[in-house]
Scaffold this motif. Sequence first.
Motif, short mmCIF file in Angstrom:
data_model
loop_
_atom_site.label_atom_id
_atom_site.label_comp_id
_atom_site.label_asym_id
_atom_site.label_seq_id
_atom_site.Cartn_x
_atom_site.Cartn_y
_atom_site.Cartn_z
N GLN A 38 0.83 -1.21 0.00
CA GLN A 38 0.00 0.00 0.00
C GLN A 38 0.86 1.26 0.00
OE1 GLN A 38 -2.55 -0.55 3.39
NE2 GLN A 38 -3.80 -2.12 2.39
N LEU A 39 2.00 1.22 0.70
CA LEU A 39 2.91 2.36 0.69
C LEU A 39 3.51 2.55 -0.69
CD1 LEU A 39 4.39 4.59 2.25
CD2 LEU A 39 6.12 2.90 2.90
N GLU A 40 3.88 1.46 -1.35
CA GLU A 40 4.41 1.56 -2.70
C GLU A 40 3.36 2.11 -3.67
OE1 GLU A 40 7.82 -1.95 -2.88
OE2 GLU A 40 5.72 -2.53 -3.14
N ASP A 41 2.12 1.67 -3.51
CA ASP A 41 1.04 2.19 -4.36
C ASP A 41 0.84 3.69 -4.11
OD1 ASP A 41 0.68 -0.33 -5.38
OD2 ASP A 41 -1.05 -0.81 -4.11
N GLU A 42 0.91 4.09 -2.84
CA GLU A 42 0.73 5.50 -2.50
C GLU A 42 1.81 6.37 -3.13
OE1 GLU A 42 0.69 8.34 1.53
OE2 GLU A 42 0.77 6.16 1.71
N LEU A 43 3.05 5.85 -3.13
CA LEU A 43 4.17 6.63 -3.66
C LEU A 43 4.36 6.43 -5.17
CD1 LEU A 43 6.78 5.99 -0.81
CD2 LEU A 43 5.45 8.07 -1.21
N GLY A 44 3.75 5.38 -5.71
CA GLY A 44 3.90 5.11 -7.14
C GLY A 44 5.29 4.64 -7.50
N ALA A 45 5.94 3.91 -6.60
CA ALA A 45 7.30 3.44 -6.86
C ALA A 45 7.56 2.16 -6.08
CB ALA A 45 8.31 4.50 -6.46
N LEU A 46 8.37 1.30 -6.67
CA LEU A 46 8.80 0.08 -5.99
C LEU A 46 9.88 0.44 -4.98
CD1 LEU A 46 8.35 -3.06 -6.20
CD2 LEU A 46 10.43 -3.10 -7.61
N LEU A 47 9.77 -0.07 -3.75
CA LEU A 47 10.71 0.29 -2.69
C LEU A 47 11.75 -0.79 -2.42
CD1 LEU A 47 8.20 1.86 -0.15
CD2 LEU A 47 9.71 3.07 -1.74
N PHE A 48 11.43 -2.04 -2.75
CA PHE A 48 12.36 -3.14 -2.47
C PHE A 48 12.53 -4.02 -3.70
CE2 PHE A 48 10.53 -2.31 1.80
CZ PHE A 48 11.70 -2.08 2.50
N TYR A 49 13.77 -4.48 -3.90
CA TYR A 49 14.03 -5.62 -4.79
C TYR A 49 13.99 -6.86 -3.91
CZ TYR A 49 16.00 -2.20 -8.09
OH TYR A 49 16.19 -1.16 -8.94
N ARG A 50 13.35 -7.90 -4.37
CA ARG A 50 13.23 -9.13 -3.60
C ARG A 50 13.99 -10.25 -4.29
NH1 ARG A 50 8.97 -5.85 -3.36
NH2 ARG A 50 7.64 -5.72 -1.49
N ASP A 51 14.75 -11.03 -3.49
CA ASP A 51 15.41 -12.22 -4.02
C ASP A 51 15.37 -13.30 -2.94
OD1 ASP A 51 17.54 -11.79 -2.17
OD2 ASP A 51 18.62 -10.56 -3.61
#
Length: 309
Positions: A38-51
């Motif tokens: 929801q925070l990423e949607d609010e900011l319109g940006a991906l915050l983490f790369y996941r591996d």
Amino acid sequence: MDFRRLRYFHAVAKAGSFSRAATEIDIAQPALSRQIKQLEDELGALLFYRDGRGVHLTPAGELLIAFADSMIDGSARVAREIRALGGAPQASLSLGVLPSLSTALLEPLVVRLHERHPGIRLNVREAMSGTMMNLLQDGKVDIAVVYEGRMPSSIVAEHLLADAVCLVRRPRQDGIASVSGAMLERLPLVMPCRNHGIRQLAETQLTARNLRLDVRFEIDSVPTMKRLVATTDLATLLTYGAVAEEVRAGELEALPLVEPALERRLALATAGVRIDAANRIVVRAVQSVVHEIAQSQHWTAPARFARAF
């Protein structure tokens, strides 16, 4: 921006894993993942790369973590100050102290804080001045005693004490009352490495007079250097404050330097952020103890304390 989601983001960034962060902040992992989404949607940006090994910050995440650090640290500071209004400050602080000063400073400082401010918990770290500046900038110490000199713009410092640099050696009955640069050049020395402030100061001043130090051993440990000069014919250069106790006990001799005379100026420094009531208590306690030590042990008297803190 939802502050709760910002705290969740901060926890994940510091833990490097959704599962570890969920455990640390006591929230179910699926709920934590939804809050970050929801925070990423609010900011319109991906915050983490996941591996497979965890998560890493994206460029947007790197920008946000600096803001989150500031906001969360600020909210904790405000909460401490508000609590302090209702009584004695309750806080955990980190104080950085130079090894040359710790023997004289720490015992009276701890006794004073324990007796007068029992709600303050103090973590003490010893390090050379250059290392201490890095610890300050990285937020690993809140307050530090350092040597004055060129400092990053993020560091706020005020003068604490001017302390003479002396030749320190085993007591001898040779009639020498002071040491000139020409005499110093002929003495075998044990000294800290070249990045140490006293070493740099002495070599700069002697080089300007076409003189040099005869450094036989390099050791970055003040206690070890003191033990060596107390039991051998080696000498070293230290501030008077670093050896005042041993001089009074007759274990070491401290001879003033002339031509050139050298001194180190101590400062009390923070990383440039507004400090709260508990920090100010520790700052004032350090200043008071240093002043008392300077008077009782005949160090150079400190200047009038500024009000940077």
